[in-house]
Scaffold this active site. Structure first.
Site, PDB file in Angstrom:
ATOM      1  N   GLU A 178      19.405   9.341 -17.933  1.00  0.00           N
ATOM      2  CA  GLU A 178      19.788   9.781 -19.522  1.00  0.00           C
ATOM      3  C   GLU A 178      19.117  11.347 -19.222  1.00  0.00           C
ATOM      4  O   GLU A 178      18.015  11.548 -19.603  1.00  0.00           O
ATOM      5  CB  GLU A 178      19.175   9.089 -20.521  1.00  0.00           C
ATOM      6  CG  GLU A 178      19.253   9.569 -21.913  1.00  0.00           C
ATOM      7  CD  GLU A 178      20.635   9.318 -22.376  1.00  0.00           C
ATOM      8  OE1 GLU A 178      21.688   9.035 -21.785  1.00  0.00           O
ATOM      9  OE2 GLU A 178      20.953   9.228 -23.661  1.00  0.00           O
ATOM     10  N   LYS A 219      23.480  15.319 -16.248  1.00  0.00           N
ATOM     11  CA  LYS A 219      25.074  15.128 -16.551  1.00  0.00           C
ATOM     12  C   LYS A 219      25.610  16.432 -16.657  1.00  0.00           C
ATOM     13  O   LYS A 219      26.819  16.487 -16.189  1.00  0.00           O
ATOM     14  CB  LYS A 219      24.871  14.453 -17.907  1.00  0.00           C
ATOM     15  CG  LYS A 219      24.123  13.166 -18.049  1.00  0.00           C
ATOM     16  CD  LYS A 219      24.371  12.287 -19.272  1.00  0.00           C
ATOM     17  CE  LYS A 219      23.274  10.985 -19.268  1.00  0.00           C
ATOM     18  NZ  LYS A 219      23.870   9.708 -18.632  1.00  0.00           N
ATOM     19  N   SER A 235      23.434   7.349 -24.110  1.00  0.00           N
ATOM     20  CA  SER A 235      23.235   6.338 -25.400  1.00  0.00           C
ATOM     21  C   SER A 235      22.952   7.154 -26.554  1.00  0.00           C
ATOM     22  O   SER A 235      22.978   6.912 -27.503  1.00  0.00           O
ATOM     23  CB  SER A 235      22.032   5.807 -25.142  1.00  0.00           C
ATOM     24  OG  SER A 235      21.810   5.107 -23.854  1.00  0.00           O
ATOM     25  N   HIS A 266      30.409   4.700 -24.803  1.00  0.00           N
ATOM     26  CA  HIS A 266      28.880   4.071 -24.749  1.00  0.00           C
ATOM     27  C   HIS A 266      29.220   2.597 -24.813  1.00  0.00           C
ATOM     28  O   HIS A 266      29.487   1.926 -25.742  1.00  0.00           O
ATOM     29  CB  HIS A 266      28.355   4.437 -26.238  1.00  0.00           C
ATOM     30  CG  HIS A 266      26.902   3.950 -26.220  1.00  0.00           C
ATOM     31  ND1 HIS A 266      26.151   3.981 -27.396  1.00  0.00           N
ATOM     32  CD2 HIS A 266      25.916   3.731 -25.104  1.00  0.00           C
ATOM     33  CE1 HIS A 266      24.999   3.354 -27.117  1.00  0.00           C
ATOM     34  NE2 HIS A 266      24.704   3.433 -25.728  1.00  0.00           N
ATOM     35  N   ASN A 325      22.638   3.637 -32.327  1.00  0.00           N
ATOM     36  CA  ASN A 325      21.260   3.762 -32.085  1.00  0.00           C
ATOM     37  C   ASN A 325      20.658   4.852 -33.089  1.00  0.00           C
ATOM     38  O   ASN A 325      19.315   4.912 -33.303  1.00  0.00           O
ATOM     39  CB  ASN A 325      21.211   4.536 -30.777  1.00  0.00           C
ATOM     40  CG  ASN A 325      21.406   3.322 -29.599  1.00  0.00           C
ATOM     41  OD1 ASN A 325      21.048   2.078 -30.035  1.00  0.00           O
ATOM     42  ND2 ASN A 325      21.493   3.991 -28.359  1.00  0.00           N
TER      43      ASN A 325
HETATM   44  P1  NAD Z   1      19.606   3.317 -14.299  1.00  0.00           P
HETATM   45  O1  NAD Z   1      18.395   3.847 -13.838  1.00  0.00           O
HETATM   46  O2  NAD Z   1      19.704   1.647 -13.850  1.00  0.00           O
HETATM   47  O3  NAD Z   1      20.891   3.880 -12.908  1.00  0.00           O
HETATM   48  C1  NAD Z   1      20.961   5.102 -12.790  1.00  0.00           C
HETATM   49  C2  NAD Z   1      21.662   5.156 -11.398  1.00  0.00           C
HETATM   50  O4  NAD Z   1      22.035   6.701 -11.426  1.00  0.00           O
HETATM   51  C3  NAD Z   1      20.900   4.948 -10.314  1.00  0.00           C
HETATM   52  O5  NAD Z   1      21.438   4.193  -9.409  1.00  0.00           O
HETATM   53  C4  NAD Z   1      20.922   6.436  -9.662  1.00  0.00           C
HETATM   54  O6  NAD Z   1      20.537   6.253  -8.268  1.00  0.00           O
HETATM   55  C5  NAD Z   1      22.136   7.253 -10.066  1.00  0.00           C
HETATM   56  N1  NAD Z   1      21.929   8.533 -10.054  1.00  0.00           N
HETATM   57  C6  NAD Z   1      20.873   9.197 -10.458  1.00  0.00           C
HETATM   58  N2  NAD Z   1      21.370  10.620 -10.148  1.00  0.00           N
HETATM   59  C7  NAD Z   1      22.696  10.563  -9.832  1.00  0.00           C
HETATM   60  C8  NAD Z   1      23.359  11.653  -9.256  1.00  0.00           C
HETATM   61  N3  NAD Z   1      23.241  12.926  -9.377  1.00  0.00           N
HETATM   62  N4  NAD Z   1      24.507  11.239  -8.776  1.00  0.00           N
HETATM   63  C9  NAD Z   1      24.863  10.112  -8.570  1.00  0.00           C
HETATM   64  N5  NAD Z   1      24.217   8.770  -9.094  1.00  0.00           N
HETATM   65  C10 NAD Z   1      23.046   9.226  -9.558  1.00  0.00           C
HETATM   66  O7  NAD Z   1      20.246   3.848 -15.390  1.00  0.00           O
HETATM   67  P2  NAD Z   1      21.078   2.781 -16.624  1.00  0.00           P
HETATM   68  O8  NAD Z   1      20.051   1.930 -17.457  1.00  0.00           O
HETATM   69  O9  NAD Z   1      22.201   2.417 -15.898  1.00  0.00           O
HETATM   70  O10 NAD Z   1      21.624   4.070 -17.699  1.00  0.00           O
HETATM   71  C11 NAD Z   1      22.624   4.828 -17.282  1.00  0.00           C
HETATM   72  C12 NAD Z   1      22.912   5.642 -18.468  1.00  0.00           C
HETATM   73  O11 NAD Z   1      23.429   4.666 -19.318  1.00  0.00           O
HETATM   74  C13 NAD Z   1      21.894   6.220 -19.233  1.00  0.00           C
HETATM   75  O12 NAD Z   1      22.658   7.624 -19.781  1.00  0.00           O
HETATM   76  C14 NAD Z   1      21.607   5.398 -20.338  1.00  0.00           C
HETATM   77  O13 NAD Z   1      21.039   6.152 -21.477  1.00  0.00           O
HETATM   78  C15 NAD Z   1      23.025   4.758 -20.685  1.00  0.00           C
HETATM   79  N6  NAD Z   1      22.605   3.501 -21.138  1.00  0.00           N
HETATM   80  C16 NAD Z   1      21.727   2.434 -20.821  1.00  0.00           C
HETATM   81  C17 NAD Z   1      21.776   1.364 -21.597  1.00  0.00           C
HETATM   82  C18 NAD Z   1      20.380   0.551 -21.012  1.00  0.00           C
HETATM   83  O14 NAD Z   1      20.525  -0.701 -21.817  1.00  0.00           O
HETATM   84  N7  NAD Z   1      20.185   0.450 -19.791  1.00  0.00           N
HETATM   85  C19 NAD Z   1      22.857   1.094 -22.576  1.00  0.00           C
HETATM   86  C20 NAD Z   1      23.615   1.990 -23.069  1.00  0.00           C
HETATM   87  C21 NAD Z   1      23.752   3.182 -22.062  1.00  0.00           C
END
Ligand code: NAD
Length: 407
Positions: A97, A102, A124, A145, A195
């Site tokens: 995030e 992004k 998020s 989302h 959220n």
């Molecule tokens: P995470 O940390 O589990 O996974 C992120 C992944 O992105 C990792 O595998 C990392 O290696 C990869 N990554 C990072 N930089 C990269 C790049 N430049 N190119 C390709 N891959 C890259 O994160 P998450 O919990 O899966 O969250 C991901 C997104 O989803 C965030 O924006 C978060 O806010 C959103 N989100 C999360 C949740 C939750 O409950 N975890 C819920 C809804 C939305």
């Protein structure tokens, strides 16, 4: 197919973390072939194994047969770089995030993908317009989302940027339907519908901890109302450390009194269920939340340290403050046009946040109470506790006309 409609046959997912894994399964289950990219090859390998294991588990449970499992896994392939995914119809980004990261990814993809491709972020809370501005195709940029775990949770918030085209929203709604989701379109604001409403709700819960309530008491009261989980149990499941790290990274918000209990828990390595301890204690391998007197002692010491004179807080006050915080923010979201209807807001809370189904959602609950009554109760809170309780204009207007959010 008219020129402005978009068909999604092939997709790519960027990011193989918690969310990427669930999103890949949603797409594969809906018959969409998916190419998967992560800049950490080990992560990608582990993620692919996790997806394969989930399908094998589904077969053992009798939820799908082996033929279906094989078909789903055959739709998923990994890709080493963005060049390999240049022909897809949709990319869903699910990396950390961070706005700059992004934007960088969207800029790069915009230069590579075919002109008709759609670009979505699973952010998020970040500004979809700021992400879209990194591309030359802002009409084809949107938020998708998903909620965690994405392959299980029903809700999909489709975030409409200022320039997202109606045809793109239509394609997203169509995809949502194919994935079996309850899709709700949200305007672009911090936290979107779900959220953004969660923020004042959790803030009240945290304030009450400092004023005299206990985590278990607040959770039990809200669970007694019918919520699937109270706010502290929910933080244990999500991971208390996520917001803590985000505050740390942003360099702001860490000093607010309301987050001091969270900060202390995180400093102790009590990140929630995943670490065996958070607001509750969890035995190894168990999801059973057990009351932990050490947490009460920590709450007491933080609250006294901040100079609070603790008082008894009853269930009635807990419900009043948490529920009215949700309703008042929901009304603001409605009056600003972020949500198209009270029904959409209720769908978000019923399908993504464990609001009790039999109560119909926070807006339907408010209608049941009567908006004139809700208005009076908000004014009473405003008198006692200050400006943050000023009733949303819409509530005053509807109450004056004897109407509800729905009618
Ligand atoms: P995470 O940390 O589990 O996974 C992120 C992944 O992105 C990792 O595998 C990392 O290696 C990869 N990554 C990072 N930089 C990269 C790049 N430049 N190119 C390709 N891959 C890259 O994160 P998450 O919990 O899966 O969250 C991901 C997104 O989803 C965030 O924006 C978060 O806010 C959103 N989100 C999360 C949740 C939750 O409950 N975890 C819920 C809804 C939305």
């Amino acid at each position: 197919m008219s020129q402005t409609s978009f068909e999604i046959r092939q997709a790519a997912v960027i990011g193989a973390g918690t969310m990427g894994r669930g999103i890949v399964m949603c797409l594969a289950n809906a018959g969409v072939s998916v190419q998967w990219v992560d800049n950490n090859p080990q992560m990608l390998e582990q993620a692919l194994k996790a997806v394969t294991d989930t399908y094998a588990h589904n077969v053992r449970q009798g939820r799908i047969d082996q033929v279906e499992a094989d078909a789903r896994i055959a739709r998923v392939s990994t890709a080493a770089d963005y060049v390999a995914i240049r022909n897809v119809d949709l990319v869903i980004e699910a990396v950390y995030e961070n706005l700059e990261l992004k934007q960088k990814i969207f800029r790069e993809l915009d230069g590579l993908l075919k002109p008709g491709a759609l670009l979505a972020s699973n952010t998020s809370a970040l500004d979809i317009d700021a992400i879209a501005a990194a591309t030359r195709r802002p009409a084809q940029v949107l938020g998708l989302h998903f909620f965690s775990p994405a392959h299980i949770m029903k809700l999909l918030e489709i975030v409409r940027g200022a320039r997202t085209s109606p045809a793109v929203l239509e394609a997203a709604l169509e995809l949502g339907k194919r994935m079996g989701k309850v899709s709700v379109v949200s305007g672009n604001c911090h936290g979107f519908i779900g959220n953004r409403m969660l923020h004042p709700y959790v803030l009240e819960a945290r304030k009450m901890l400092l004023e005299g309530a206990w985590p278990q008491q607040i959770d039990a009261t809200l669970q007694g109302f019918g919520f699937a989980m109270g706010p502290f149990r929910m933080y244990d499941v999500v991971g208390i450390d996520l917001e803590w790290r985000a505050r740390e990274l942003a360099g702001k918000g860490q000093d607010a009194p309301e987050v001091q209990v969270d900060n202390r828990l995180c400093e102790l390595g009590r990140f929630g269920q995943k670490s065996g301890n958070g607001y509750y204690h969890y035995e190894p391998g168990s999801r059973q939340a057990e009351h932990d007197p050490e947490v009460d002692a920590l709450v007491l010491s933080v609250s006294e340290g901040l100079g609070f004179h603790r008082r008894d807080i009853g269930s009635e006050e807990i419900l009043e403050r948490c529920l009215l915080a949700l309703v008042n923010e929901g009304a603001k979201i409605l009056q600003e046009g972020i949500a198209e209807s009270a029904h959409d807001i209720d769908q978000v809370y019923l399908n993504g946040y464990g609001f009790p189904a039999e109560r119909g959602g926070p807006m339907a609950w408010a209608d049941d109470q009567g908006l004139a009554d809700i208005h009076k109760r908000l004014l009473a809170l405003e008198t006692r506790q200050g400006d943050q309780w000023r009733p949303a204009q819409l509530i005053g207007e509807l109450a004056a006309r004897g109407k509800g959010f729905y009618l």
